[in-house]
Design a protein around this motif. Sequence first.
Motif, PDB file in Angstrom:
ATOM      1  N   PHE A 150      42.795  39.247  48.841  1.00 31.14           N
ATOM      2  CA  PHE A 150      43.000  39.602  47.438  1.00 31.14           C
ATOM      3  C   PHE A 150      41.775  40.341  46.905  1.00 31.14           C
ATOM      4  CE2 PHE A 150      45.843  35.641  46.826  1.00 31.14           C
ATOM      5  CZ  PHE A 150      46.984  36.387  47.058  1.00 31.14           C
ATOM      6  N   PRO A 151      41.935  41.075  45.806  1.00 27.25           N
ATOM      7  CA  PRO A 151      40.769  41.668  45.143  1.00 27.25           C
ATOM      8  C   PRO A 151      39.898  40.611  44.467  1.00 27.25           C
ATOM      9  CG  PRO A 151      42.777  42.888  44.613  1.00 27.25           C
ATOM     10  CD  PRO A 151      43.206  41.605  45.261  1.00 27.25           C
ATOM     11  N   GLY A 152      40.468  39.908  43.459  1.00 29.51           N
ATOM     12  CA  GLY A 152      39.729  38.825  42.806  1.00 29.51           C
ATOM     13  C   GLY A 152      38.540  39.279  41.994  1.00 29.51           C
ATOM     14  N   GLY A 153      38.626  40.457  41.392  1.00 24.54           N
ATOM     15  CA  GLY A 153      37.500  40.985  40.624  1.00 24.54           C
ATOM     16  C   GLY A 153      37.637  40.852  39.133  1.00 24.54           C
ATOM     17  N   GLY A 154      38.473  39.923  38.675  1.00 23.26           N
ATOM     18  CA  GLY A 154      38.714  39.763  37.250  1.00 23.26           C
ATOM     19  C   GLY A 154      37.465  39.421  36.459  1.00 23.26           C
ATOM     20  N   GLY A 155      37.384  39.946  35.228  1.00 24.12           N
ATOM     21  CA  GLY A 155      36.274  39.645  34.338  1.00 24.12           C
ATOM     22  C   GLY A 155      35.038  40.481  34.580  1.00 24.12           C
ATOM     23  N   GLN A 156      35.096  41.400  35.533  1.00 22.67           N
ATOM     24  CA  GLN A 156      33.946  42.245  35.828  1.00 22.67           C
ATOM     25  C   GLN A 156      34.203  43.678  35.374  1.00 22.67           C
ATOM     26  OE1 GLN A 156      32.330  41.790  39.924  1.00 22.67           O
ATOM     27  NE2 GLN A 156      34.049  40.412  40.252  1.00 22.67           N
ATOM     28  N   SER A 206      43.119  41.634  39.784  1.00 24.78           N
ATOM     29  CA  SER A 206      42.299  42.643  39.113  1.00 24.78           C
ATOM     30  C   SER A 206      42.632  44.067  39.550  1.00 24.78           C
ATOM     31  CB  SER A 206      40.811  42.379  39.375  1.00 24.78           C
ATOM     32  OG  SER A 206      40.528  42.453  40.765  1.00 24.78           O
ATOM     33  N   HIS A 207      43.326  44.212  40.681  1.00 22.57           N
ATOM     34  CA  HIS A 207      43.671  45.530  41.228  1.00 22.57           C
ATOM     35  C   HIS A 207      45.179  45.554  41.496  1.00 22.57           C
ATOM     36  CE1 HIS A 207      39.342  45.518  41.706  1.00 22.57           C
ATOM     37  NE2 HIS A 207      39.354  46.764  42.145  1.00 22.57           N
ATOM     38  N   ARG A 208      45.950  45.526  40.432  1.00 25.35           N
ATOM     39  CA  ARG A 208      47.403  45.398  40.556  1.00 25.35           C
ATOM     40  C   ARG A 208      48.086  46.677  41.014  1.00 25.35           C
ATOM     41  NH1 ARG A 208      49.756  41.535  35.671  1.00 25.35           N
ATOM     42  NH2 ARG A 208      50.262  39.827  37.106  1.00 25.35           N
ATOM     43  N   SER A 209      47.562  47.813  40.618  1.00 24.63           N
ATOM     44  CA  SER A 209      48.246  49.071  40.908  1.00 24.63           C
ATOM     45  C   SER A 209      47.851  49.629  42.264  1.00 24.63           C
ATOM     46  CB  SER A 209      47.925  50.100  39.825  1.00 24.63           C
ATOM     47  OG  SER A 209      46.586  50.553  39.944  1.00 24.63           O
ATOM     48  N   GLY A 210      48.706  50.526  42.754  1.00 21.98           N
ATOM     49  CA  GLY A 210      48.367  51.214  43.981  1.00 21.98           C
ATOM     50  C   GLY A 210      47.112  52.045  43.841  1.00 21.98           C
ATOM     51  N   VAL A 211      46.947  52.657  42.684  1.00 19.71           N
ATOM     52  CA  VAL A 211      45.750  53.460  42.424  1.00 19.71           C
ATOM     53  C   VAL A 211      44.499  52.604  42.562  1.00 19.71           C
ATOM     54  CG1 VAL A 211      44.487  54.693  40.629  1.00 19.71           C
ATOM     55  CG2 VAL A 211      46.899  55.177  40.997  1.00 19.71           C
ATOM     56  N   ASP A 212      44.543  51.386  42.032  1.00 14.08           N
ATOM     57  CA  ASP A 212      43.377  50.491  42.090  1.00 14.08           C
ATOM     58  C   ASP A 212      42.996  50.170  43.533  1.00 14.08           C
ATOM     59  OD1 ASP A 212      43.216  50.285  39.311  1.00 14.08           O
ATOM     60  OD2 ASP A 212      44.482  48.500  39.242  1.00 14.08           O
TER      61      ASP A 212
END
Length: 262
Positions: free
Chosen positions: A103-109, A143-149
Motif C-alpha cells: 500500500f502507499p500509506g502516505g496519508g497526512g503528509q 493516499s494514492h487512490r488514482s492511477g495518476v498517483d
Amino acid sequence: MKLAFSTLGVPGMPVADVVRLAAGHGYQGVELRAHPEEPVHPGLSAPERAAVVQEFKDNGIEILTVAGYVRAAAEGDDAPVLAELAELVDLAHDLGAQNVRVFPGGGGQDPAVADATAARRLAAAAPHAADQDVRILLETHDSHRSGVDVARVVGTVGHGQVGALWDIMHTWLSGEEPPASHAVLAPHLGYVQVKDIASAENTEPLPLGTGVLPLEACLSTLDPDSWVCWEYEKRWHPDAAELPGLLAAGREYLLRVGAAGR
C-alpha cells in the motif's frame, strides 16, 4: 483472461479449502492475504511453506500474489519498512508467487514527501525483488487512490520489478475514469483487482455486476491474457454474503463482460 480471487473474501479459510474452491469454480489463481490471522504469513517455517506450494501445485492453481500490508510511504525510518518488505518478497519467492502487494500509506503528509518516501523505499527493495524473481506492486489505495498517483511513484522508481496494482474501486472513488486509469498504469500494470459496491458511501461488497463500479469499462481496456482478481472484502464486512456461493456467477460475469468489451 486469467481469473483469481483474494482470500480476503474467505477469512481464515485453510489453504486446502481455498485451493479446492479455486479449482472447483474455474479460477486459475489466488491472491493470498499475508497476515498473522491467516494460514499464510511471513512467520511460516520452510516445511509449512513447502506444504502450501504442494497444495497449490497438486491442484493446478497459481499463487498470483502475496498481499501484504507494507505502507511504502508511511512516516518513520526506512529500515523497518524495508525489512518487512524483504520478508514478504522472500515469502512470495518461496511460494512461487509472481507478486507482492504493498500500500502507499502516505496519508497526512505533503504529497511530494509521500511520493519521495515511497519511491526511495521501493527503489531500495527492487534489487532483492529482482534476485528473488518477484515483482512488487503498489496498489491504488488510501493516499494514492488514482492511477495518476501510483504511476507517478512507480515511474519515478523506474525499475521493472516495481509495478502497479489497479484496484478499480479506489480509482473510481478518486474520480478517475477507467480509460484514464489504464492509460497511466498500463506501462507498469501487474493486474487488476475488481469488486462491486452500492455507492461511494456504502462499500460493503456486492456480487459482481450488481453495484455501481464501472467493471465493463475497466475490463475492456485490458489485454486478453491479463490477470483479474476479485477482491471481495468479507474480512471487513462480516455481514456480507459468503463468497464461495458467489464464485461461479462471478466467474461467468467476468468472462462474459470481458469478452463483450473486445
